[in-house]
Motif scaffolding. Sequence first.
Motif, mmCIF file in Angstrom:
data_model
loop_
_atom_site.group_PDB
_atom_site.id
_atom_site.type_symbol
_atom_site.label_atom_id
_atom_site.label_comp_id
_atom_site.label_asym_id
_atom_site.label_seq_id
_atom_site.Cartn_x
_atom_site.Cartn_y
_atom_site.Cartn_z
ATOM 1 N N THR A 60 12.747 29.490 -7.078
ATOM 2 C CA THR A 60 12.794 28.836 -5.763
ATOM 3 C C THR A 60 13.786 27.673 -5.776
ATOM 4 O OG1 THR A 60 10.482 29.419 -5.427
ATOM 5 C CG2 THR A 60 11.386 27.720 -4.001
ATOM 6 N N LEU A 61 13.751 26.876 -6.813
ATOM 7 C CA LEU A 61 14.676 25.748 -6.923
ATOM 8 C C LEU A 61 16.124 26.226 -6.957
ATOM 9 C CD1 LEU A 61 14.765 22.648 -7.248
ATOM 10 C CD2 LEU A 61 14.821 23.026 -9.705
ATOM 11 N N PHE A 62 16.379 27.309 -7.668
ATOM 12 C CA PHE A 62 17.725 27.862 -7.751
ATOM 13 C C PHE A 62 18.196 28.355 -6.382
ATOM 14 C CE2 PHE A 62 20.633 31.437 -8.722
ATOM 15 C CZ PHE A 62 21.635 30.711 -9.353
ATOM 16 N N ILE A 63 17.329 29.027 -5.647
ATOM 17 C CA ILE A 63 17.681 29.519 -4.310
ATOM 18 C C ILE A 63 17.968 28.345 -3.368
ATOM 19 C CG2 ILE A 63 16.762 30.708 -2.270
ATOM 20 C CD1 ILE A 63 15.348 32.614 -4.243
ATOM 21 N N VAL A 64 17.126 27.314 -3.420
ATOM 22 C CA VAL A 64 17.340 26.135 -2.580
ATOM 23 C C VAL A 64 18.660 25.458 -2.946
ATOM 24 C CG1 VAL A 64 16.468 23.808 -2.087
ATOM 25 C CG2 VAL A 64 14.904 25.755 -2.088
ATOM 26 N N LEU A 65 18.952 25.371 -4.242
ATOM 27 C CA LEU A 65 20.211 24.776 -4.685
ATOM 28 C C LEU A 65 21.402 25.561 -4.149
ATOM 29 C CD1 LEU A 65 21.655 22.667 -6.511
ATOM 30 C CD2 LEU A 65 21.551 24.401 -8.317
ATOM 31 N N LEU A 66 21.349 26.884 -4.240
ATOM 32 C CA LEU A 66 22.432 27.700 -3.705
ATOM 33 C C LEU A 66 22.584 27.512 -2.196
ATOM 34 C CD1 LEU A 66 22.002 31.072 -5.619
ATOM 35 C CD2 LEU A 66 23.755 29.337 -5.966
ATOM 36 N N PHE A 67 21.462 27.429 -1.489
ATOM 37 C CA PHE A 67 21.496 27.233 -0.046
ATOM 38 C C PHE A 67 22.121 25.882 0.306
ATOM 39 C CE2 PHE A 67 19.493 25.931 3.993
ATOM 40 C CZ PHE A 67 19.960 26.960 4.796
ATOM 41 N N VAL A 68 21.743 24.842 -0.417
ATOM 42 C CA VAL A 68 22.298 23.512 -0.157
ATOM 43 C C VAL A 68 23.796 23.505 -0.419
ATOM 44 C CG1 VAL A 68 22.310 21.112 -0.999
ATOM 45 C CG2 VAL A 68 20.145 22.275 -0.541
ATOM 46 N N ILE A 69 24.220 24.094 -1.520
ATOM 47 C CA ILE A 69 25.663 24.168 -1.825
ATOM 48 C C ILE A 69 26.394 24.934 -0.726
ATOM 49 C CG2 ILE A 69 27.359 25.147 -3.433
ATOM 50 C CD1 ILE A 69 25.355 24.458 -5.683
ATOM 51 N N TYR A 70 25.801 26.026 -0.258
ATOM 52 C CA TYR A 70 26.411 26.819 0.816
ATOM 53 C C TYR A 70 26.519 25.994 2.106
ATOM 54 C CZ TYR A 70 26.847 30.383 4.439
ATOM 55 O OH TYR A 70 27.265 31.108 5.515
ATOM 56 N N MET A 71 25.489 25.226 2.444
ATOM 57 C CA MET A 71 25.506 24.443 3.685
ATOM 58 C C MET A 71 26.512 23.291 3.588
ATOM 59 S SD MET A 71 23.640 26.016 5.710
ATOM 60 C CE MET A 71 23.455 24.899 7.072
ATOM 61 N N ILE A 72 26.674 22.708 2.433
ATOM 62 C CA ILE A 72 27.649 21.620 2.267
ATOM 63 C C ILE A 72 29.058 22.157 2.421
ATOM 64 C CG2 ILE A 72 28.640 20.030 0.546
ATOM 65 C CD1 ILE A 72 25.790 19.613 -0.507
ATOM 66 N N ARG A 73 29.267 23.374 1.963
ATOM 67 C CA ARG A 73 30.591 23.981 2.004
ATOM 68 C C ARG A 73 31.039 24.292 3.434
ATOM 69 N NH1 ARG A 73 31.633 29.734 0.063
ATOM 70 N NH2 ARG A 73 33.798 29.855 0.621
ATOM 71 N N ILE A 74 30.084 24.596 4.305
ATOM 72 C CA ILE A 74 30.437 24.989 5.681
ATOM 73 C C ILE A 74 30.822 23.808 6.528
ATOM 74 C CG2 ILE A 74 29.476 25.866 7.846
ATOM 75 C CD1 ILE A 74 28.119 28.008 6.293
#
Length: 53
Positions: free
Chosen positions: A39-53
Amino acid sequence: MEAPKDMIPKDAQEQGKDDVKSLKGTLFSSIVFVGGGITLFIVLLFVIYMIRI
């Protein structure tokens, strides 16, 4: 075929209870740590994706 309870030594009966307790603890910790890690890994990927946009 199982032996009657009066033929099983008390130490073996207590060990069986400890084994069940240990298995429950193992299951709980596996779910928490493995599930939490995923779950932490998925949230981390989501946060990185949102920062990139």
